[in-house]
Write a protein that holds these residues in place. Structure first.
Motif, short mmCIF file in Angstrom:
data_model
loop_
_atom_site.label_atom_id
_atom_site.label_comp_id
_atom_site.label_asym_id
_atom_site.label_seq_id
_atom_site.Cartn_x
_atom_site.Cartn_y
_atom_site.Cartn_z
N VAL A 2 0.83 -1.20 0.00
CA VAL A 2 0.00 0.00 0.00
C VAL A 2 0.87 1.25 0.00
O VAL A 2 0.63 2.19 -0.76
CB VAL A 2 -0.97 0.00 1.21
N VAL A 3 1.90 1.25 0.83
CA VAL A 3 2.77 2.42 0.92
C VAL A 3 3.49 2.67 -0.40
O VAL A 3 3.57 3.81 -0.87
CB VAL A 3 3.79 2.24 2.07
N SER A 4 3.98 1.63 -1.03
CA SER A 4 4.71 1.80 -2.29
C SER A 4 3.79 2.29 -3.40
O SER A 4 4.15 3.22 -4.14
CB SER A 4 5.36 0.47 -2.69
N PHE A 5 2.63 1.67 -3.55
CA PHE A 5 1.70 2.10 -4.59
C PHE A 5 1.23 3.54 -4.36
O PHE A 5 1.19 4.34 -5.29
CB PHE A 5 0.48 1.16 -4.65
N ALA A 6 0.90 3.86 -3.12
CA ALA A 6 0.44 5.22 -2.81
C ALA A 6 1.57 6.24 -2.97
O ALA A 6 1.34 7.36 -3.44
CB ALA A 6 -0.13 5.26 -1.40
N ALA A 7 2.78 5.87 -2.60
CA ALA A 7 3.92 6.79 -2.73
C ALA A 7 4.19 7.11 -4.19
O ALA A 7 4.51 8.25 -4.53
CB ALA A 7 5.15 6.19 -2.07
N TYR A 8 4.07 6.11 -5.06
CA TYR A 8 4.29 6.39 -6.48
C TYR A 8 3.24 7.35 -7.01
O TYR A 8 3.55 8.30 -7.73
CB TYR A 8 4.29 5.10 -7.30
N LEU A 9 1.99 7.12 -6.65
CA LEU A 9 0.92 8.02 -7.11
C LEU A 9 1.10 9.42 -6.55
O LEU A 9 0.88 10.42 -7.25
CB LEU A 9 -0.44 7.46 -6.71
N LEU A 10 1.52 9.54 -5.31
CA LEU A 10 1.77 10.85 -4.71
C LEU A 10 2.94 11.55 -5.41
O LEU A 10 2.87 12.75 -5.68
CB LEU A 10 2.06 10.70 -3.21
N GLY A 11 3.99 10.80 -5.74
CA GLY A 11 5.11 11.37 -6.48
C GLY A 11 4.70 11.86 -7.85
O GLY A 11 5.16 12.90 -8.32
N GLU A 12 3.83 11.12 -8.51
CA GLU A 12 3.33 11.55 -9.82
C GLU A 12 2.47 12.80 -9.70
O GLU A 12 2.53 13.69 -10.55
CB GLU A 12 2.53 10.43 -10.48
N LEU A 13 1.69 12.88 -8.65
CA LEU A 13 0.87 14.08 -8.43
C LEU A 13 1.76 15.30 -8.20
O LEU A 13 1.52 16.37 -8.78
CB LEU A 13 -0.06 13.86 -7.24
N ILE A 14 2.79 15.15 -7.40
CA ILE A 14 3.72 16.25 -7.15
C ILE A 14 4.43 16.65 -8.44
O ILE A 14 4.61 17.84 -8.72
CB ILE A 14 4.71 15.87 -6.04
N ARG A 15 4.85 15.66 -9.23
CA ARG A 15 5.51 15.95 -10.50
C ARG A 15 4.61 16.75 -11.42
O ARG A 15 5.02 17.73 -12.03
CB ARG A 15 5.93 14.65 -11.19
N ARG A 16 3.35 16.38 -11.48
CA ARG A 16 2.40 17.10 -12.34
C ARG A 16 2.13 18.51 -11.84
O ARG A 16 2.01 19.44 -12.63
CB ARG A 16 1.10 16.34 -12.45
N LEU A 17 2.01 18.66 -10.52
CA LEU A 17 1.75 20.00 -9.96
C LEU A 17 2.93 20.93 -10.20
O LEU A 17 2.75 22.13 -10.38
CB LEU A 17 1.46 19.89 -8.46
N ARG A 18 4.12 20.40 -10.24
CA ARG A 18 5.30 21.22 -10.52
C ARG A 18 5.50 21.47 -12.01
O ARG A 18 6.34 22.27 -12.38
CB ARG A 18 6.55 20.53 -9.96
N GLY A 19 4.76 20.78 -12.84
CA GLY A 19 4.83 20.98 -14.27
C GLY A 19 6.02 20.32 -14.94
O GLY A 19 6.42 20.71 -16.03
N ARG A 20 6.58 19.31 -14.32
CA ARG A 20 7.73 18.62 -14.90
C ARG A 20 7.26 17.55 -15.87
O ARG A 20 6.23 16.90 -15.66
CB ARG A 20 8.57 17.99 -13.80
#
Length: 126
Positions: A2-20
């Motif tokens: 759960v932690v790994s799957f959720a961490a990847y999705l959170l990282g992708e959300l942060i990447r998108r919010l930063r516009g990278r």
């Protein structure tokens, strides 16, 4: 898992919010892997709680509960996206950054644990 799957999705959300932009090898398949894996694990835990609380498996389709069939479909999707993610990660291994390589490695590790877990609980049985 759960932690790994959720961490990847959170990282992708942060990447998108930063516009990278998306890194090579980290396209749609890893996002689908993280989403279906997280939904399957949390759905399975929810199903166990539901059965424990109500002592009934819920509505049936044929000889199987509908919720169980949905979990089996999510498991199949997770297994397919695991293979697609591993293939994309292998093809782009030379062009990925260390951070992307580590994130995809952690995601693949979680999916490597997911497959035996799903086999043990019968989520991959026909």
């Amino acid at each position: 898992m759960v932690v790994s799957f959720a961490a990847y999705l959170l990282g992708e959300l942060i990447r998108r919010l930063r516009g990278r932009p998306c890194a090579p090898g980290a396209g749609r398949a890893p996002r689908w892997l993280a989403a279906t894996g997280l939904a399957t694990v949390l759905g399975f835990l929810g199903y166990l709680v539901l059965v424990a609380m109500t002592l009934t498996p819920g509505p049936m389709l044929g000889n199987r509960p509908v919720l169980w069939l949905a979990l089996q479909l999510l498991t199949a999707g997770t297994a397919l996206t695991t293979a697609a993610t591993a293939l994309g990660w292998w093809r782009a291994r030379a062009s990925t950054t260390c951070w992307t390589h580590a994130r995809l490695g952690l995601l693949e590790l979680a999916s490597a644990v997911f497959v035996p877990w799903a086999l043990f609980w019968g989520l991959m049985s026909p």
